[in-house]
Each structure stands twice: as structure tokens, then as C-alpha cells.
Design a protein around this motif. Structure first.
Motif, mmCIF file in Angstrom:
data_model
loop_
_atom_site.group_PDB
_atom_site.id
_atom_site.type_symbol
_atom_site.label_atom_id
_atom_site.label_comp_id
_atom_site.label_asym_id
_atom_site.label_seq_id
_atom_site.Cartn_x
_atom_site.Cartn_y
_atom_site.Cartn_z
ATOM 1 N N ASP A 119 9.051 6.903 3.142
ATOM 2 C CA ASP A 119 7.730 6.384 2.787
ATOM 3 C C ASP A 119 6.941 6.017 4.041
ATOM 4 O OD1 ASP A 119 8.308 6.555 0.029
ATOM 5 O OD2 ASP A 119 9.131 4.521 -0.007
ATOM 6 N N VAL A 120 7.611 5.349 4.978
ATOM 7 C CA VAL A 120 6.941 4.938 6.214
ATOM 8 C C VAL A 120 6.504 6.163 7.014
ATOM 9 C CG1 VAL A 120 7.215 3.730 8.417
ATOM 10 C CG2 VAL A 120 8.157 2.734 6.317
ATOM 11 N N ILE A 121 7.394 7.141 7.140
ATOM 12 C CA ILE A 121 7.065 8.360 7.884
ATOM 13 C C ILE A 121 5.885 9.084 7.241
ATOM 14 C CG2 ILE A 121 7.905 10.664 8.539
ATOM 15 C CD1 ILE A 121 9.176 8.481 10.214
ATOM 16 N N ARG A 122 5.947 9.307 5.925
ATOM 17 C CA ARG A 122 4.867 10.022 5.220
ATOM 18 C C ARG A 122 3.526 9.331 5.397
ATOM 19 N NH1 ARG A 122 8.865 11.041 1.840
ATOM 20 N NH2 ARG A 122 8.594 9.180 0.576
ATOM 21 N N HIS A 123 3.491 8.033 5.177
ATOM 22 C CA HIS A 123 2.224 7.321 5.244
ATOM 23 C C HIS A 123 1.726 7.106 6.667
ATOM 24 C CE1 HIS A 123 3.271 6.551 1.054
ATOM 25 N NE2 HIS A 123 1.969 6.433 0.878
ATOM 26 N N GLU B 171 0.808 -1.211 0.000
ATOM 27 C CA GLU B 171 0.000 0.000 0.000
ATOM 28 C C GLU B 171 0.849 1.273 0.000
ATOM 29 O OE1 GLU B 171 -3.733 -0.328 2.489
ATOM 30 O OE2 GLU B 171 -2.532 -1.989 3.309
ATOM 31 N N ILE B 172 2.097 1.181 0.428
ATOM 32 C CA ILE B 172 2.935 2.386 0.473
ATOM 33 C C ILE B 172 4.218 2.265 -0.345
ATOM 34 C CG2 ILE B 172 2.049 2.930 2.758
ATOM 35 C CD1 ILE B 172 4.922 2.324 3.790
ATOM 36 N N MET B 173 4.512 1.082 -0.870
ATOM 37 C CA MET B 173 5.779 0.889 -1.589
ATOM 38 C C MET B 173 5.794 1.671 -2.892
ATOM 39 S SD MET B 173 5.405 -2.954 -3.092
ATOM 40 C CE MET B 173 4.332 -3.284 -4.487
ATOM 41 N N ILE C 47 -2.308 12.146 10.398
ATOM 42 C CA ILE C 47 -2.355 12.640 11.773
ATOM 43 C C ILE C 47 -2.032 14.122 11.855
ATOM 44 C CG2 ILE C 47 -1.346 12.417 14.074
ATOM 45 C CD1 ILE C 47 -0.740 9.478 13.358
ATOM 46 N N LEU C 48 -1.076 14.550 11.057
ATOM 47 C CA LEU C 48 -0.602 15.944 11.153
ATOM 48 C C LEU C 48 -1.510 16.936 10.489
ATOM 49 C CD1 LEU C 48 3.200 15.360 10.613
ATOM 50 C CD2 LEU C 48 2.007 15.725 12.740
ATOM 51 N N VAL D 109 7.812 -3.491 8.842
ATOM 52 C CA VAL D 109 8.719 -2.765 7.944
ATOM 53 C C VAL D 109 9.433 -1.657 8.709
ATOM 54 C CG1 VAL D 109 8.825 -1.258 5.912
ATOM 55 C CG2 VAL D 109 7.394 -3.320 5.874
ATOM 56 N N ALA D 110 8.698 -0.896 9.503
ATOM 57 C CA ALA D 110 9.292 0.188 10.293
ATOM 58 C C ALA D 110 10.324 -0.364 11.283
ATOM 59 C CB ALA D 110 8.207 0.964 11.040
#
Length: 151
Positions: free
Chosen positions: A141-145, A5-7, A150-151, A113-114
Motif C-alpha cells: 500500500d505504501v509503495i503504490r501510493h 488516506e491509503i489504509m 511519480i511513475l 508508517v513507512a
């Protein structure tokens, strides 16, 4: 949320028959620092990073670091830096790449993954499905998704 979903599905890669010269050209052209290495079936066989190149071209013996990590004494390898840098260009990528590749399955949960990216201190994680490279996930990618909503 799962890896697929985020790759990023547009993956820069090199073949197992390529040279380090092509790797460095891709690093420079695409402003990246690592590439999966695949065989003719697009299976991941190794991974090469800028760190692998640094280890090869740097002096290796008797490096002494002081408490603030400045190099005080270097002795040993007498081959000139430029000679090592030139010599690496025509090497096969597999001669300096890591053969034990840390990777994720395409249906891997993002928490896993994180954890792998953090614990193993790696920047990118190749993603495979049925043994074939299908994407790549970076720390960004992990941070953005993870935090975008939330932000």
C-alpha cells in the motif's frame, strides 16, 4: 499523506476467543500471512502471523546453520512435526500471538508508517482510531501510493 488516506478498511481479523484453526483457515482462504486479534469492542489486543505459527510447529533446539543457511544438525524436540501441527489447531489464538502490537494511528503521517514497516521488518500495520481497529496498511500500500503518481 496520512494513514487513513491509503489504509485498507476491509480488514480480515479474528476475535480473542478464536482458535488457531480459524486463523490458518483465513490465511489459506484469503492468501494472507497475518491478522489482528480484537476484543468484543474491536480493540486490537494482539497480532498473529505466519511466523508465530512457524515458531510453534518448527523444531527449536540446537539448530545449527552453516554459512549458506542450510540446516546441518537438528536435535532436541522429539515430538513429530505432524503432532505439533495438529496440536496447534485447537489452541486459543492468544496463546501464540504477539501481545505487543505495533500499530499506527489513523492520522499518522505516511513517512512514519513507512519507517515502522521498514525498521521493524513487518509486512502489515493495523490502524486504529480512538483505540478501535479501523484499517490496515501493507508495505505494498505504501509503495503504490508513494510512487504511483511519480511513475
Amino acid at each position: 499523506m496520512q494513514a487513513h488516506e491509503i489504509m485498507n478498511t476491509h480488514v480480515y481479523k479474528v476475535k480473542e476467543t478464536d482458535t488457531v484453526r480459524l486463523v490458518i483457515e483465513k490465511f489459506i482462504e484469503h492468501r494472507i500471512s497475518g491478522l489482528p486479534i480484537v476484543n468484543e469492542r474491536n480493540e486490537i489486543v494482539a497480532y498473529i502471523s505466519d511466523g508465530d505459527i512457524m515458531r510453534y510447529i518448527g523444531k527449536h533446539k540446537d539448530i545449527i546453520l552453516d554459512t549458506v543457511y542450510f540446516v546441518n544438525v537438528v536435535k532436541g524436540d522429539d515430538e513429530e512435526f505432524e503432532e505439533r501441527a495438529k496440536k496447534i489447531l485447537d489452541l486459543n489464538v492468544l496463546s501464540i500471538a504477539k501481545k505487543k502490537v505495533i500499530k499506527a494511528r489513523w492520522d499518522e503521517e505516511i513517512e512514519y508508517v513507512a519507517a515502522i514497516l521498514g525498521e521493524k521488518q513487518i509486512k502489515k500495520l493495523p490502524v486504529e482510531r480512538n483505540g478501535v481497529l479501523v484499517g490496515i496498511i501493507s508495505r505494498g500500500d505504501v509503495i503504490r501510493h508513494s510512487f504511483n503518481a511519480i511513475l
